[in-house]
Each structure stands twice: as structure tokens, then as C-alpha cells.
Design an enzyme around this catalytic site. Sequence first.
Site, mmCIF file in Angstrom:
data_model
loop_
_atom_site.group_PDB
_atom_site.id
_atom_site.type_symbol
_atom_site.label_atom_id
_atom_site.label_comp_id
_atom_site.label_asym_id
_atom_site.label_seq_id
_atom_site.Cartn_x
_atom_site.Cartn_y
_atom_site.Cartn_z
ATOM 1 N N GLY A 1 40.653 84.346 -105.956
ATOM 2 C CA GLY A 1 40.355 83.352 -104.924
ATOM 3 C C GLY A 1 40.622 81.922 -105.327
ATOM 4 O O GLY A 1 40.220 80.984 -104.625
ATOM 5 N N GLN A 2 41.302 81.723 -106.458
ATOM 6 C CA GLN A 2 41.579 80.357 -106.915
ATOM 7 C C GLN A 2 42.736 79.754 -106.125
ATOM 8 O O GLN A 2 43.811 80.354 -106.026
ATOM 9 C CB GLN A 2 41.917 80.363 -108.412
ATOM 10 N N SER A 3 42.514 78.559 -105.568
ATOM 11 C CA SER A 3 43.572 77.872 -104.816
ATOM 12 C C SER A 3 43.993 76.564 -105.466
ATOM 13 O O SER A 3 45.090 76.079 -105.203
ATOM 14 C CB SER A 3 43.123 77.622 -103.371
ATOM 15 N N HIS B 1 37.503 74.785 -112.219
ATOM 16 C CA HIS B 1 36.367 74.214 -111.494
ATOM 17 C C HIS B 1 35.280 75.269 -111.334
ATOM 18 O O HIS B 1 35.560 76.440 -111.097
ATOM 19 C CB HIS B 1 36.777 73.656 -110.132
ATOM 20 N N LEU B 2 34.060 74.802 -111.458
ATOM 21 C CA LEU B 2 32.883 75.656 -111.307
ATOM 22 C C LEU B 2 32.234 75.316 -109.962
ATOM 23 O O LEU B 2 31.855 74.160 -109.733
ATOM 24 C CB LEU B 2 31.912 75.391 -112.466
ATOM 25 N N HIS B 3 32.161 76.316 -109.082
ATOM 26 C CA HIS B 3 31.505 76.109 -107.789
ATOM 27 C C HIS B 3 29.990 76.230 -107.964
ATOM 28 O O HIS B 3 29.511 77.217 -108.542
ATOM 29 C CB HIS B 3 31.919 77.179 -106.783
ATOM 30 N N ASP C 1 32.367 69.603 -102.471
ATOM 31 C CA ASP C 1 33.573 70.284 -101.998
ATOM 32 C C ASP C 1 33.898 69.803 -100.580
ATOM 33 O O ASP C 1 33.013 69.638 -99.746
ATOM 34 C CB ASP C 1 33.337 71.803 -102.001
ATOM 35 N N ASN D 1 36.377 80.897 -109.744
ATOM 36 C CA ASN D 1 37.462 81.732 -109.241
ATOM 37 C C ASN D 1 38.632 81.608 -110.215
ATOM 38 O O ASN D 1 38.966 80.500 -110.639
ATOM 39 C CB ASN D 1 37.889 81.279 -107.843
HETATM 40 P P1 DGP Z 1 39.136 77.588 -105.297
HETATM 41 O O1 DGP Z 1 39.469 78.324 -104.054
HETATM 42 O O2 DGP Z 1 38.146 78.314 -106.204
HETATM 43 O O3 DGP Z 1 40.379 77.148 -106.045
HETATM 44 O O4 DGP Z 1 38.373 76.281 -104.811
HETATM 45 C C1 DGP Z 1 39.008 75.065 -104.584
HETATM 46 C C2 DGP Z 1 38.055 74.231 -103.799
HETATM 47 O O5 DGP Z 1 38.511 72.894 -103.828
HETATM 48 C C3 DGP Z 1 37.960 74.612 -102.318
HETATM 49 O O6 DGP Z 1 36.633 75.059 -102.044
HETATM 50 C C4 DGP Z 1 38.263 73.338 -101.565
HETATM 51 C C5 DGP Z 1 38.168 72.259 -102.629
HETATM 52 N N1 DGP Z 1 39.096 71.159 -102.458
HETATM 53 C C6 DGP Z 1 40.441 71.242 -102.327
HETATM 54 N N2 DGP Z 1 40.978 70.018 -102.206
HETATM 55 C C7 DGP Z 1 39.926 69.128 -102.276
HETATM 56 C C8 DGP Z 1 39.844 67.714 -102.219
HETATM 57 O O7 DGP Z 1 40.822 66.975 -102.073
HETATM 58 N N3 DGP Z 1 38.598 67.174 -102.330
HETATM 59 C C9 DGP Z 1 37.468 67.948 -102.497
HETATM 60 N N4 DGP Z 1 36.292 67.304 -102.593
HETATM 61 N N5 DGP Z 1 37.528 69.290 -102.558
HETATM 62 C C10 DGP Z 1 38.747 69.875 -102.445
#
Ligand code: DGP
Length: 113
Positions: free
Chosen positions: A92-94, A99-101, A30, A86
Site C-alpha cells: 500500500g505504499q504510494s 513514513h510511519l502512519h 496526512d 506500508n
Molecule cells: P502510503 O500510501 O503509505 O505511501 O501513504 C502516503 C500518504 O501520504 C497518504 O496517506 C497521503 C499522504 N500524502 C501524499 N502527499 C502528501 C502531501 O503533499 N502532504 C501531506 N500532508 N500528505 C501527503
Amino acid sequence: MPETVFAKIIRGEIPARIVHEDDRCLAFHDVQPQAPVHVLVIPKKPVENVAALDGADEALAGHLVLVAAEVARKLGVGDGYRLVFNCGRDGGQSVDHLHLHLLAGRRLGWPPG
Ligand code: DGP
């Protein structure tokens, strides 16, 4: 579903620190880590979030979890970690690509914020 930055990562158009790739998914660090180890496991198939999964995705959803466990072992944190999906803005999804954290490397609090 509208394309996201994760689709560009899957196609290699945006760089990412990839830790696992197979025919169905990709795992990469991330860019805004919330723990010493913070990896995202995503399906190559465009699925918006958990709520958009259907019965045909059952094996895919399980695969993401198994890959996350494998990546945790590979990164040396197999004894303790958290997996989080999320879902939706209130969840909290952006980024609107499933995606699985995988979070690890520090003591994680409960309940999450
Ligand atoms: P969420 O908030 O659950 O939708 O998590 C999205 C995650 O994606 C957040 O922790 C940051 C990550 N993220 C967003 N843009 C990028 C990117 O361009 N590259 C990487 N490696 N991660 C990203």
C-alpha cells in the site's frame, strides 16, 4: 532514490501541518486522512521504505516509533492508536520516502484492507 513530495515538505517548499520536528524527523497531518487523527512521521534522511533500512538505521527507526507515541499523547489519543509502515506497492505504499502512519480517533477495524 528519486525525490518525493516529502523531501519538499522537509525543506519547507510545500506547506504541511507540522506537529513535531527535531533534528532527525518531521511529523505532520496526512493530507488524505483515513481517521480523525492521521499523522505521518518521516525521517529527514531519505530512506525509501522499511525494506531499505539497514543496521545503521536502527536508532532512527526506533526514534520514529517513539515520536509517534509522543505525538499521539500530545494530540490526546495516547490511549488507542495504530502505527503502520506500508512497504512496497503490495503493502500500500504510494510515496517512496519512509513514513510511519499514526491513525487514531475512531475504532480501527482488523484485519486492515
Ligand atoms: P502510503 O500510501 O503509505 O505511501 O501513504 C502516503 C500518504 O501520504 C497518504 O496517506 C497521503 C499522504 N500524502 C501524499 N502527499 C502528501 C502531501 O503533499 N502532504 C501531506 N500532508 N500528505 C501527503
